[in-house]
Design an enzyme around this catalytic site. Structure first.
Site, PDB file in Angstrom:
ATOM      1  N   PRO A   1       0.828  -1.218   0.000  1.00 61.44           N
ATOM      2  CA  PRO A   1       0.000   0.000   0.000  1.00 61.44           C
ATOM      3  C   PRO A   1       0.859   1.263   0.000  1.00 61.44           C
ATOM      4  O   PRO A   1       1.884   1.315   0.657  1.00 61.44           O
ATOM      5  CB  PRO A   1      -0.809  -0.111   1.290  1.00 61.44           C
ATOM      6  CG  PRO A   1      -0.111  -1.119   2.123  1.00 61.44           C
ATOM      7  CD  PRO A   1       0.651  -2.010   1.209  1.00 61.44           C
ATOM      8  N   GLU A   2       0.444   2.245  -0.771  1.00 65.17           N
ATOM      9  CA  GLU A   2       1.123   3.539  -0.784  1.00 65.17           C
ATOM     10  C   GLU A   2       0.252   4.563  -0.070  1.00 65.17           C
ATOM     11  O   GLU A   2      -0.823   4.241   0.427  1.00 65.17           O
ATOM     12  CB  GLU A   2       1.423   3.937  -2.235  1.00 65.17           C
ATOM     13  CG  GLU A   2       2.396   2.946  -2.892  1.00 65.17           C
ATOM     14  CD  GLU A   2       3.270   3.587  -3.955  1.00 65.17           C
ATOM     15  OE1 GLU A   2       3.565   4.788  -3.841  1.00 65.17           O
ATOM     16  OE2 GLU A   2       3.652   2.882  -4.894  1.00 65.17           O
TER      17      GLU A   2
END
Ligand code: ZN
Length: 287
Positions: free
Chosen positions: A2-3
C-alpha cells in the site's frame, strides 16, 4: 504494497468508527503482529485496554491511533495488512492477528494480515524536527505533500542543493514522505524528467512542479480509493483495484507514451522497476 493514498483511505475509514471510543480488551493472535512492540504482547494489550482513541493520523505510509495518554498505536500495514471495523460478534477472519473490542460493545477492530509483514506497536508521542508531536518511530519521517504542514518552497529548495538522483530523493522518506515507486514514476513522466537526473541539475521551478505533480497523482488515486470501500469493511491491498486506474508510466513497458507515442521503457533503479519515455524523459548527459 500500500502507498500513501491507500493508507489514507484506511485512515479515514477507521477514524469514522474508532475516534472517541474506548478500548475494552485487546487480543494478539499471532506473536509477529506485535514484534515491533519491544515490551511484548502482554504489555501491548495492557496499555491499550481502557484508553480512548483521540485521533487517527498519518504521515507518508505510516498511520497511528493517538491515545488519551500521550502515546500512540502505530499501525504498519506491511504487504497485506488490513484494518477492519466489524460487528462485535463477527467470526474471526482466517488471518486475524490482533482484535480490539470497545466499551460500547458495538464493534471490534480487526487487524488481518495474511503475510504477517505488518503489525502494531505503542510509542510515546515526541516532537519531530518541526516540533509536531508524532510517534517516536515516525519522528524521522518528513511530512508528506498532502500534509497541511508540508512546506513546498522550503522542501524544494533543500532538494535543489542535493547532488543526488531525483528519483532517489523522491523515494527517500527523510526529505518528503509518502511518494512510492508508482507515484514517483508518474510524477517524473508528467514533469518530463528522467529519474536519474541529479537534483542539483534541475531548476527550483522544475522541482516544485515535480512535487506538485506527485501530489496531484496521489490525490487523484485517493479520490478513487475513497469511493470504493464502505465503512464496515475497510480494505487495503496493493493488488486491489486502486492501481488499475489510468497510469501514464508505471507498468507500461513497450506501450506507446501517452504524450509522444514512443514505446515506454523499463529500467532497474534501486532494485525496483522504473518506467519512462525515452523521448520525453531523456537520460541526463553522461549516463
Ligand atoms: Zn513521450
Amino acid at each position: 504494497m500500500p502507498e500513501l493514498p491507500e493508507v489514507e483511505v484506511v485512515r479515514r475509514g477507521i477514524a469514522d468508527w474508532v475516534v472517541g471510543r474506548t478500548v475494552a480488551q485487546v487480543q494478539v493472535l499471532h506473536p509477529r503482529a506485535t514484534r515491533a512492540h519491544i515490551l511484548g504482547e502482554r504489555d501491548f494489550c495492557d496499555r491499550l485496554a481502557g484508553r480512548t482513541i483521540a485521533e487517527v493520523n498519518r504521515r507518508g505510509k505510516f498511520m497511528w491511533l493517538v491515545l488519551d495518554d500521550e502515546s500512540a498505536v502505530v499501525i504498519h500495514l506491511g504487504m497485506s495488512g488490513q484494518v477492519l471495523v466489524q460487528p462485535a460478534d463477527a467470526a474471526p477472519e482466517k488471518h486475524l492477528r490482533i482484535r480490539a473490542t470497545f466499551t460500547d460493545g458495538q464493534r471490534a477492530m480487526h487487524f488481518v494480515d495474511q503475510r504477517t509483514f505488518g503489525g502494531m506497536r505503542i510509542d510515546e508521542l515526541v516532537p519531530d524536527a518541526s516540533g509536531i508531536l508524532v510517534p517516536e518511530s515516525v519522528a524521522h519521517i518528513a511530512p508528506d505533500p498532502l500534509d497541511d504542514k508540508f512546506d513546498l518552497p522550503a522542501v524544494s529548495a533543500a532538494i535543489s542543493l542535493k547532488d543526488t538522483e531525483i528519483k532517489r530523493i523522491l523515494l527517500d522518506q527523510n526529505m518528503l514522505s509518502g511518494i512510492g515507486n508508482i507515484y514517483a514514476d508518474e510524477a517524473l513522466w508528467l514533469s518530463q524528467i528522467h529519474g536519474a537526473t541529479r537534483a542539483s541539475a534541475l531548476t527550483l521551478e522544475q522541482i516544485q512542479a515535480l512535487i506538485v505533480h506527485a501530489t496531484k497523482v496521489m490525490a487523484a488515486a485517493l479520490d478513487q480509493g475513497g469511493t470504493s470501500f464502505d465503512s464496515l469493511y475497510v480494505n487495503v491491498n496493493g493488488e486491489s483495484g486502486y492501481f488499475s486506474r489510468d497510469l501514464n508510466a508505471y507498468g507500461r513497458e513497450k506501450e506507446p507514451c501517452h504524450r509522444c507515442g514512443t514505446p515506454m521503457v523499463r529500467e532497474r533503479f534501486m532494485n525496483r522497476s522504473s518506467f519512462s519515455c525515452p523521448t520525453c524523459q531523456p537520460l541526463p548527459a553522461g549516463k
